[in-house]
Design an enzyme around this catalytic site. Structure first.
Site, PDB file in Angstrom:
ATOM      1  N   ASN A 151       0.838  -1.208   0.000  1.00 33.66           N
ATOM      2  CA  ASN A 151       0.000   0.000   0.000  1.00 33.66           C
ATOM      3  C   ASN A 151       0.868   1.251   0.000  1.00 33.66           C
ATOM      4  O   ASN A 151       1.913   1.316   0.654  1.00 33.66           O
ATOM      5  CB  ASN A 151      -1.015  -0.006   1.156  1.00 33.66           C
ATOM      6  CG  ASN A 151      -0.429  -0.146   2.527  1.00 33.66           C
ATOM      7  OD1 ASN A 151       0.606  -0.784   2.701  1.00 33.66           O
ATOM      8  ND2 ASN A 151      -1.061   0.441   3.515  1.00 33.66           N
ATOM      9  N   GLU A 160      -3.114  -4.491  -3.024  1.00 32.73           N
ATOM     10  CA  GLU A 160      -3.637  -5.418  -4.038  1.00 32.73           C
ATOM     11  C   GLU A 160      -3.665  -4.772  -5.415  1.00 32.73           C
ATOM     12  O   GLU A 160      -3.300  -5.390  -6.428  1.00 32.73           O
ATOM     13  CB  GLU A 160      -5.072  -5.847  -3.685  1.00 32.73           C
ATOM     14  CG  GLU A 160      -5.202  -6.643  -2.401  1.00 32.73           C
ATOM     15  CD  GLU A 160      -5.460  -5.764  -1.181  1.00 32.73           C
ATOM     16  OE1 GLU A 160      -4.847  -4.684  -1.082  1.00 32.73           O
ATOM     17  OE2 GLU A 160      -6.258  -6.170  -0.327  1.00 32.73           O
ATOM     18  N   CYS A 209     -10.442  -4.788   0.165  1.00 39.43           N
ATOM     19  CA  CYS A 209     -11.550  -3.830   0.228  1.00 39.43           C
ATOM     20  C   CYS A 209     -12.449  -3.997  -0.998  1.00 39.43           C
ATOM     21  O   CYS A 209     -12.107  -4.700  -1.959  1.00 39.43           O
ATOM     22  CB  CYS A 209     -11.012  -2.403   0.322  1.00 39.43           C
ATOM     23  SG  CYS A 209     -10.475  -1.731  -1.267  1.00 39.43           S
ATOM     24  N   CYS A 219     -10.870  -3.143  -4.419  1.00 39.73           N
ATOM     25  CA  CYS A 219      -9.916  -4.165  -4.878  1.00 39.73           C
ATOM     26  C   CYS A 219     -10.651  -5.407  -5.376  1.00 39.73           C
ATOM     27  O   CYS A 219     -10.226  -6.058  -6.331  1.00 39.73           O
ATOM     28  CB  CYS A 219      -8.940  -4.522  -3.767  1.00 39.73           C
ATOM     29  SG  CYS A 219      -7.763  -3.190  -3.447  1.00 39.73           S
TER      30      CYS A 219
HETATM   31  N1  THU Z   1      -5.320  -1.307   2.545  1.00 32.03           N
HETATM   32  C1  THU Z   1      -4.785  -2.145   1.613  1.00 32.03           C
HETATM   33  O1  THU Z   1      -3.659  -1.920   1.139  1.00 32.03           O
HETATM   34  N2  THU Z   1      -5.504  -3.206   1.233  1.00 32.03           N
HETATM   35  C2  THU Z   1      -6.741  -3.523   1.721  1.00 32.03           C
HETATM   36  O2  THU Z   1      -7.356  -4.466   1.269  1.00 32.03           O
HETATM   37  C3  THU Z   1      -7.330  -2.719   2.785  1.00 32.03           C
HETATM   38  C4  THU Z   1      -6.614  -1.477   3.137  1.00 32.03           C
HETATM   39  C5  THU Z   1      -4.531  -0.152   2.958  1.00 32.03           C
HETATM   40  C6  THU Z   1      -5.098   1.177   2.571  1.00 32.03           C
HETATM   41  C7  THU Z   1      -4.463   2.076   3.596  1.00 32.03           C
HETATM   42  O3  THU Z   1      -3.158   2.414   3.145  1.00 32.03           O
HETATM   43  C8  THU Z   1      -4.316   1.198   4.825  1.00 32.03           C
HETATM   44  O4  THU Z   1      -4.432  -0.130   4.364  1.00 32.03           O
HETATM   45  C9  THU Z   1      -5.327   1.462   5.908  1.00 32.03           C
HETATM   46  O5  THU Z   1      -6.606   1.428   5.424  1.00 32.03           O
END
Ligand code: THU
Length: 163
Positions: free
Chosen positions: A68, A81, A118, A121
């Site tokens: 992320n 993702e 999420c 994604c």
């Molecule tokens: N995040 C992801 O990278 N993938 C997910 O499926 C859920 C959330 C990240 C987004 C943000 O940078 C951090 O997690 C907190 O929400």
């Protein structure tokens, strides 16, 4: 009740495979999940401090990882993702995605709960499935539990698509 009495109902069932640790997984899935956990170390998450890693397995055997990437203007950031999937698709536009593993960590320690993707994604995963006509196995890793579904469709029933 009222109106619901005259409505037909359908039940949507999904199968979620569950493991207690990475050692219980088939070797390929375990290796992919380890790559996802390693990718949490490349995360840029100074705002949430929640580090997510993703690893994509392509049909040609290539593994692409992502993490992320946050931004001071919050919505400009992107989940691990989608960073991994979009990069994989842009480098190998003609190669199907076979599996995606996801892991998360806080303060360098793997998070207990599985890393569930999420809604955005899930939509992107589904597009990828349709694009190549091959189901994507999604391995959602956590320190205490690992959950696996054999298709992105399982994570997004009644989904939007343009035909
Ligand atoms: N995040 C992801 O990278 N993938 C997910 O499926 C859920 C959330 C990240 C987004 C943000 O940078 C951090 O997690 C907190 O929400």
């Amino acid at each position: 009740m009222g109106d619901f009495m005259i409505m037909k109902t359908t039940k949507i069932e999904i199968t979620v495979y569950e493991a207690g640790s990475v050692n219980e997984l088939p070797a390929g899935d375990a290796a992919l999940l380890k790559e996802a956990l390693a990718a949490t170390k490349q995360s840029y998450a100074p705002y949430s401090k929640f580090n997510v890693g993703a690893a994509v397995l392509l049909d040609n055997g290539e593994i692409i990882t992502g993490s992320n990437q946050e931004n001071a203007a919050y919505p400009s950031g992107l989940c691990a993702e989608r960073v991994a999937l979009f990069y994989a698709n842009s480098r190998f536009p003609n190669v199907a995605v076979k599996a995606l593993a996801i892991s998360s960590a806080v303060n360098g320690v793997e998070y207990d709960e599985p890393a569930y993707p999420c809604g955005n994604c899930r939509q992107v995963l589904l597009e990828c499935e349709h694009r190549f006509g091959m189901p994507i196995k999604v391995i959602m890793g956590g320190a205490k539990t690992i959950k696996i579904v054999h298709s992105a469709k399982d994570l997004l029933p009644l989904s939007f698509e343009l035909k």
